[in-house]
Design a protein around this motif. Structure first.
Motif, PDB file in Angstrom:
ATOM      1  N   GLY A   1       0.821  -1.206   0.000  1.00  0.00           N
ATOM      2  CA  GLY A   1       0.000   0.000   0.000  1.00  0.00           C
ATOM      3  C   GLY A   1       0.857   1.259   0.000  1.00  0.00           C
ATOM      4  O   GLY A   1       2.080   1.192  -0.143  1.00  0.00           O
ATOM      5  N   PRO A   2       0.248   2.416   0.178  1.00  0.00           N
ATOM      6  CA  PRO A   2       1.010   3.680   0.123  1.00  0.00           C
ATOM      7  C   PRO A   2       1.818   3.966   1.381  1.00  0.00           C
ATOM      8  O   PRO A   2       2.619   4.885   1.403  1.00  0.00           O
ATOM      9  CB  PRO A   2      -0.080   4.732  -0.080  1.00  0.00           C
ATOM     10  CG  PRO A   2      -1.292   4.133   0.558  1.00  0.00           C
ATOM     11  CD  PRO A   2      -1.193   2.655   0.319  1.00  0.00           C
ATOM     12  N   GLY A   3       1.602   3.216   2.449  1.00  0.00           N
ATOM     13  CA  GLY A   3       2.375   3.454   3.675  1.00  0.00           C
ATOM     14  C   GLY A   3       1.832   4.620   4.481  1.00  0.00           C
ATOM     15  O   GLY A   3       0.627   4.739   4.686  1.00  0.00           O
ATOM     16  N   ASN A   4       2.703   5.514   4.917  1.00  0.00           N
ATOM     17  CA  ASN A   4       2.300   6.645   5.738  1.00  0.00           C
ATOM     18  C   ASN A   4       1.807   7.788   4.854  1.00  0.00           C
ATOM     19  O   ASN A   4       2.463   8.144   3.866  1.00  0.00           O
ATOM     20  CB  ASN A   4       3.467   7.138   6.594  1.00  0.00           C
ATOM     21  CG  ASN A   4       3.950   6.084   7.570  1.00  0.00           C
ATOM     22  OD1 ASN A   4       3.210   5.165   7.918  1.00  0.00           O
ATOM     23  ND2 ASN A   4       5.182   6.205   8.019  1.00  0.00           N
ATOM     24  N   VAL A   5       0.665   8.380   5.226  1.00  0.00           N
ATOM     25  CA  VAL A   5       0.076   9.442   4.409  1.00  0.00           C
ATOM     26  C   VAL A   5      -0.451  10.559   5.305  1.00  0.00           C
ATOM     27  O   VAL A   5      -0.586  10.403   6.525  1.00  0.00           O
ATOM     28  CB  VAL A   5      -1.081   8.919   3.531  1.00  0.00           C
ATOM     29  CG1 VAL A   5      -0.631   7.757   2.663  1.00  0.00           C
ATOM     30  CG2 VAL A   5      -2.282   8.520   4.387  1.00  0.00           C
ATOM     31  N   TRP A   6      -0.764  11.668   4.678  1.00  0.00           N
ATOM     32  CA  TRP A   6      -1.524  12.753   5.292  1.00  0.00           C
ATOM     33  C   TRP A   6      -2.883  12.807   4.627  1.00  0.00           C
ATOM     34  O   TRP A   6      -2.983  12.786   3.396  1.00  0.00           O
ATOM     35  CB  TRP A   6      -0.811  14.090   5.125  1.00  0.00           C
ATOM     36  CG  TRP A   6       0.425  14.207   5.956  1.00  0.00           C
ATOM     37  CD1 TRP A   6       1.709  13.929   5.556  1.00  0.00           C
ATOM     38  CD2 TRP A   6       0.496  14.602   7.324  1.00  0.00           C
ATOM     39  NE1 TRP A   6       2.579  14.127   6.596  1.00  0.00           N
ATOM     40  CE2 TRP A   6       1.867  14.545   7.694  1.00  0.00           C
ATOM     41  CE3 TRP A   6      -0.447  14.994   8.270  1.00  0.00           C
ATOM     42  CZ2 TRP A   6       2.299  14.875   8.969  1.00  0.00           C
ATOM     43  CZ3 TRP A   6      -0.027  15.323   9.539  1.00  0.00           C
ATOM     44  CH2 TRP A   6       1.337  15.266   9.887  1.00  0.00           C
ATOM     45  N   ILE A   7      -3.923  12.829   5.448  1.00  0.00           N
ATOM     46  CA  ILE A   7      -5.277  13.047   4.946  1.00  0.00           C
ATOM     47  C   ILE A   7      -5.550  14.539   5.042  1.00  0.00           C
ATOM     48  O   ILE A   7      -5.628  15.097   6.134  1.00  0.00           O
ATOM     49  CB  ILE A   7      -6.301  12.252   5.763  1.00  0.00           C
ATOM     50  CG1 ILE A   7      -6.000  10.755   5.684  1.00  0.00           C
ATOM     51  CG2 ILE A   7      -7.723  12.540   5.273  1.00  0.00           C
ATOM     52  CD1 ILE A   7      -6.892   9.901   6.566  1.00  0.00           C
ATOM     53  N   ASP A   8      -5.636  15.193   3.892  1.00  0.00           N
ATOM     54  CA  ASP A   8      -5.847  16.634   3.858  1.00  0.00           C
ATOM     55  C   ASP A   8      -7.316  16.958   3.678  1.00  0.00           C
ATOM     56  O   ASP A   8      -8.033  16.293   2.926  1.00  0.00           O
ATOM     57  CB  ASP A   8      -5.046  17.277   2.713  1.00  0.00           C
ATOM     58  CG  ASP A   8      -3.543  17.197   2.936  1.00  0.00           C
ATOM     59  OD1 ASP A   8      -3.116  17.223   4.103  1.00  0.00           O
ATOM     60  OD2 ASP A   8      -2.802  17.121   1.939  1.00  0.00           O
ATOM     61  N   LEU A   9      -7.767  18.017   4.367  1.00  0.00           N
ATOM     62  CA  LEU A   9      -9.123  18.521   4.225  1.00  0.00           C
ATOM     63  C   LEU A   9      -9.057  19.851   3.482  1.00  0.00           C
ATOM     64  O   LEU A   9      -8.152  20.657   3.723  1.00  0.00           O
ATOM     65  CB  LEU A   9      -9.779  18.715   5.592  1.00  0.00           C
ATOM     66  CG  LEU A   9      -9.890  17.460   6.453  1.00  0.00           C
ATOM     67  CD1 LEU A   9      -8.719  17.369   7.429  1.00  0.00           C
ATOM     68  CD2 LEU A   9     -11.197  17.434   7.224  1.00  0.00           C
ATOM     69  N   HIS A  10     -10.023  20.087   2.589  1.00  0.00           N
ATOM     70  CA  HIS A  10      -9.997  21.269   1.730  1.00  0.00           C
ATOM     71  C   HIS A  10     -11.272  22.088   1.888  1.00  0.00           C
ATOM     72  O   HIS A  10     -12.340  21.547   2.183  1.00  0.00           O
ATOM     73  CB  HIS A  10      -9.843  20.852   0.262  1.00  0.00           C
ATOM     74  CG  HIS A  10      -8.646  19.996   0.011  1.00  0.00           C
ATOM     75  ND1 HIS A  10      -7.401  20.518  -0.262  1.00  0.00           N
ATOM     76  CD2 HIS A  10      -8.494  18.644   0.012  1.00  0.00           C
ATOM     77  CE1 HIS A  10      -6.536  19.530  -0.444  1.00  0.00           C
ATOM     78  NE2 HIS A  10      -7.176  18.375  -0.280  1.00  0.00           N
ATOM     79  N   ASP A  11     -11.136  23.393   1.673  1.00  0.00           N
ATOM     80  CA  ASP A  11     -12.324  24.236   1.680  1.00  0.00           C
ATOM     81  C   ASP A  11     -12.977  24.204   0.307  1.00  0.00           C
ATOM     82  O   ASP A  11     -12.536  23.482  -0.598  1.00  0.00           O
ATOM     83  CB  ASP A  11     -11.986  25.664   2.130  1.00  0.00           C
ATOM     84  CG  ASP A  11     -11.042  26.395   1.183  1.00  0.00           C
ATOM     85  OD1 ASP A  11     -10.809  25.910   0.044  1.00  0.00           O
ATOM     86  OD2 ASP A  11     -10.531  27.461   1.563  1.00  0.00           O
ATOM     87  N   THR A  12     -14.045  24.960   0.135  1.00  0.00           N
ATOM     88  CA  THR A  12     -14.793  24.908  -1.122  1.00  0.00           C
ATOM     89  C   THR A  12     -13.998  25.453  -2.297  1.00  0.00           C
ATOM     90  O   THR A  12     -14.347  25.198  -3.451  1.00  0.00           O
ATOM     91  CB  THR A  12     -16.108  25.705  -0.991  1.00  0.00           C
ATOM     92  OG1 THR A  12     -15.821  27.040  -0.523  1.00  0.00           O
ATOM     93  CG2 THR A  12     -17.047  25.027   0.010  1.00  0.00           C
TER      94      THR A  12
ATOM     95  N   THR B   1      -6.094  23.674   1.185  1.00  0.00           N
ATOM     96  CA  THR B   1      -5.940  22.795   2.345  1.00  0.00           C
ATOM     97  C   THR B   1      -6.167  23.594   3.616  1.00  0.00           C
ATOM     98  O   THR B   1      -5.551  24.635   3.833  1.00  0.00           O
ATOM     99  CB  THR B   1      -4.536  22.178   2.370  1.00  0.00           C
ATOM    100  OG1 THR B   1      -4.328  21.423   1.173  1.00  0.00           O
ATOM    101  CG2 THR B   1      -4.370  21.262   3.575  1.00  0.00           C
ATOM    102  N   ILE B   2      -7.062  23.091   4.476  1.00  0.00           N
ATOM    103  CA  ILE B   2      -7.350  23.802   5.728  1.00  0.00           C
ATOM    104  C   ILE B   2      -7.003  22.956   6.959  1.00  0.00           C
ATOM    105  O   ILE B   2      -7.081  23.451   8.088  1.00  0.00           O
ATOM    106  CB  ILE B   2      -8.829  24.229   5.801  1.00  0.00           C
ATOM    107  CG1 ILE B   2      -9.765  23.027   5.667  1.00  0.00           C
ATOM    108  CG2 ILE B   2      -9.130  25.287   4.735  1.00  0.00           C
ATOM    109  CD1 ILE B   2     -11.234  23.370   5.891  1.00  0.00           C
ATOM    110  N   GLY B   3      -6.608  21.706   6.773  1.00  0.00           N
ATOM    111  CA  GLY B   3      -6.240  20.870   7.905  1.00  0.00           C
ATOM    112  C   GLY B   3      -5.763  19.513   7.441  1.00  0.00           C
ATOM    113  O   GLY B   3      -5.992  19.125   6.288  1.00  0.00           O
ATOM    114  N   SER B   4      -5.081  18.785   8.318  1.00  0.00           N
ATOM    115  CA  SER B   4      -4.505  17.489   7.948  1.00  0.00           C
ATOM    116  C   SER B   4      -4.472  16.554   9.146  1.00  0.00           C
ATOM    117  O   SER B   4      -4.328  16.997  10.287  1.00  0.00           O
ATOM    118  CB  SER B   4      -3.078  17.667   7.413  1.00  0.00           C
ATOM    119  OG  SER B   4      -3.019  18.537   6.309  1.00  0.00           O
TER     120      SER B   4
END
Length: 271
Positions: free
Chosen positions: A75-86, A90-93
């Motif tokens: 699999g991809p291993g370690n990742v960041w899940i990013d949250l986005h505004d409209t 990127t507004i958070g991870s």
């Protein structure tokens, strides 16, 4: 909108998806810092989750990134899940470790869903999901927006306030005097919501527990001590926080908060 980004030297983009399920599952509660048994079964070792990534982008980039090469199961291993505004910013991870694809589903209407296994050092608060959705449209522009959240969900507001990376995040300049509105401080989480906004404006963060509050008093998340804090309507909090149990005999949560502030040079005026 969400996306995955590899935790590598290049922050490699892995793909977008539209929704995230079974991820915001934490219910720690602000009061857990005073409970010696809180967090048992995961604290220190982290947590394994199986979130579902809904609505992957039609290009198939995310599916390709999640599929283990050659069936190795890496699999991809370690990742960041990013949250986005409209607007797509990127507004958070959130960091997720050891990500592997468990199941890929495609419905007749074209909707996709990827179930993955991943490790997190702490569970994202259940109440944070709706707060992120709201802030993705517009972050708070006035104080006390959190008051409408029921008890048990305000911890989610604090989590988002701590992680939020939007363009309007500003460091409040240091002043000699700040005012903490105690009108709505009816539980411990609401204290952290209120002091965050007292120190850093709407949606502001200034600690989520006593250790974090102590760190904030040194700067980094807003003004550093010393300063004067006028706690208006402190009697509301005194009635509620004064009755909560702590691990110290004859010492209330209210006492511990005031002591934390005063030890770092804050002059607390209970009004």
């Amino acid at each position: 909108m969400f996306s995955l980004r590899a935790d590598d030297d290049h922050d490699t983009f892995l793909g977008f998806f539209s929704d995230l399920r079974d991820f915001f599952t934490g219910h720690a509660g602000a009061l857990s810092e005073f409970d010696p048994e809180a967090g048992s079964g995961g604290e220190g070792d982290g947590f394994w989750l199986r979130p579902r990534l809904i609505g992957a982008d039609p290009s198939g980039a995310l599916r390709g990134a999640l599929r283990a090469e050659g069936g190795s199961g890496d699999g991809p291993g370690n990742v960041w899940i990013d949250l986005h505004d409209t607007a797509g910013r990127t507004i958070g991870s959130y960091f997720a470790g050891a990500v592997t694809l468990e199941r890929w589903e495609e419905e007749e209407d074209g909707t996709t869903a990827a179930t993955v296994s991943c490790w997190l050092d702490s569970l994202p608060e259940a109440g944070a999901y709706e707060v992120w959705k709201s802030w993705s449209r517009r972050p708070p522009v006035s104080v006390n927006d959190w008051v409408s959240l029921p008890a048990g969900r305000r911890e989610g507001w604090i989590e988002v306030a701590r992680k939020y990376q939007g363009d309007n995040r500003k460091t409040n300049p240091r002043h000699e005097r700040y005012t903490l509105d105690g009108t709505n401080i009816t539980d411990l989480a609401s204290f952290y919501c209120a002091i965050g906004e007292a120190m850093n404006g709407p949606g502001g963060y200034y600690g989520s527990n006593l250790t974090a509050l102590d760190d904030c008093l040194f700067g980094g998340f807003g003004p550093a001590a010393p300063f004067r804090l006028v706690w208006d309507r402190s009697g509301v909090a005194m009635d509620m926080l004064g009755s909560l149990p702590t691990y110290l005999p004859n010492t209330s949560v209210m006492d511990m908060i005031v002591d934390c502030l005063e030890r770092r040079g804050v002059v607390v005026e209970l009004a």
